[in-house]
Write a protein that holds these residues in place. Structure first.
Motif, PDB file in Angstrom:
ATOM      1  N   THR A   1     -43.020  25.449 -26.009  1.00 35.77           N
ATOM      2  CA  THR A   1     -44.297  24.931 -26.497  1.00 35.77           C
ATOM      3  C   THR A   1     -44.777  25.700 -27.719  1.00 35.77           C
ATOM      4  O   THR A   1     -45.256  25.100 -28.695  1.00 35.77           O
ATOM      5  N   GLU A   2     -44.652  27.018 -27.703  1.00 30.42           N
ATOM      6  CA  GLU A   2     -45.117  27.836 -28.822  1.00 30.42           C
ATOM      7  C   GLU A   2     -44.345  27.521 -30.098  1.00 30.42           C
ATOM      8  O   GLU A   2     -44.934  27.390 -31.179  1.00 30.42           O
ATOM      9  N   VAL A   3     -43.015  27.408 -30.001  1.00 30.26           N
ATOM     10  CA  VAL A   3     -42.212  27.123 -31.189  1.00 30.26           C
ATOM     11  C   VAL A   3     -42.532  25.728 -31.721  1.00 30.26           C
ATOM     12  O   VAL A   3     -42.700  25.543 -32.935  1.00 30.26           O
TER      13      VAL A   3
ATOM     14  N   LEU B   1     -45.904  35.705 -33.012  1.00 31.04           N
ATOM     15  CA  LEU B   1     -45.564  35.349 -31.636  1.00 31.04           C
ATOM     16  C   LEU B   1     -44.747  36.453 -30.979  1.00 31.04           C
ATOM     17  O   LEU B   1     -45.035  36.874 -29.861  1.00 31.04           O
ATOM     18  N   ASN B   2     -43.744  36.954 -31.681  1.00 33.64           N
ATOM     19  CA  ASN B   2     -42.908  38.020 -31.122  1.00 33.64           C
ATOM     20  C   ASN B   2     -43.706  39.297 -30.860  1.00 33.64           C
ATOM     21  O   ASN B   2     -43.491  39.975 -29.850  1.00 33.64           O
ATOM     22  N   SER B   3     -44.630  39.623 -31.751  1.00 32.26           N
ATOM     23  CA  SER B   3     -45.404  40.865 -31.581  1.00 32.26           C
ATOM     24  C   SER B   3     -46.362  40.780 -30.397  1.00 32.26           C
ATOM     25  O   SER B   3     -46.748  41.803 -29.840  1.00 32.26           O
ATOM     26  N   GLU B   4     -46.729  39.577 -30.010  1.00 31.44           N
ATOM     27  CA  GLU B   4     -47.664  39.397 -28.897  1.00 31.44           C
ATOM     28  C   GLU B   4     -46.967  39.283 -27.551  1.00 31.44           C
ATOM     29  O   GLU B   4     -47.640  39.228 -26.522  1.00 31.44           O
ATOM     30  N   GLN B   5     -45.647  39.245 -27.532  1.00 35.34           N
ATOM     31  CA  GLN B   5     -44.907  39.025 -26.290  1.00 35.34           C
ATOM     32  C   GLN B   5     -44.614  40.324 -25.561  1.00 35.34           C
ATOM     33  O   GLN B   5     -44.250  41.318 -26.172  1.00 35.34           O
ATOM     34  N   GLU B   6     -44.764  40.278 -24.271  1.00 39.02           N
ATOM     35  CA  GLU B   6     -44.343  41.390 -23.428  1.00 39.02           C
ATOM     36  C   GLU B   6     -42.912  41.164 -22.952  1.00 39.02           C
ATOM     37  O   GLU B   6     -42.280  42.066 -22.428  1.00 39.02           O
TER      38      GLU B   6
END
Length: 99
Positions: free
Chosen positions: A14-16, A78-83
């Motif tokens: 969904t994000e992509v 997006l990558n920086s916000e991912q755990e």
């Protein structure tokens, strides 16, 4: 015009899609793929585990040159916000004009 190849685990579908829709992209497709990482791979954060296949997606995107930087920046955010250990990856290739 550039061809973008974007890989992501299924959880980021969904994000992509939202990034592409809100970045001026007019045409893209995607399909399910199995990602796999061999032992000792020096590619960090490509696929999260060794010895197991990972349900992933491969997006094929045709984008005007001016939109590529925006897409790349949004993927970085997006990558920086991912755990999650697995990140979204993007490669871009220039397309030659047909004669």
């Amino acid at each position: 015009m550039k061809l973008l190849l974007i890989t992501a685990i299924e959880e980021f579908e969904t994000e992509v899609i939202n990034i592409l829709k809100h970045s001026g992209v007019k045409t893209f497709s995607y399909q399910s793929v199995k990602g796999y990482k061999n032992n000792g791979s020096d590619i960090d954060r490509w696929f999260s585990t060794e010895h197991l296949s990972v349900d992933s997606l491969l997006f094929t995107v045709f984008a005007e040159d001016g939109f590529v930087d925006e897409i790349y920046k949004k993927i970085e955010i997006l990558n920086s916000e991912q755990e999650n250990f697995s990140h979204v990856h993007m490669a871009s290739l220039p397309l030659e004009k047909s004669m």
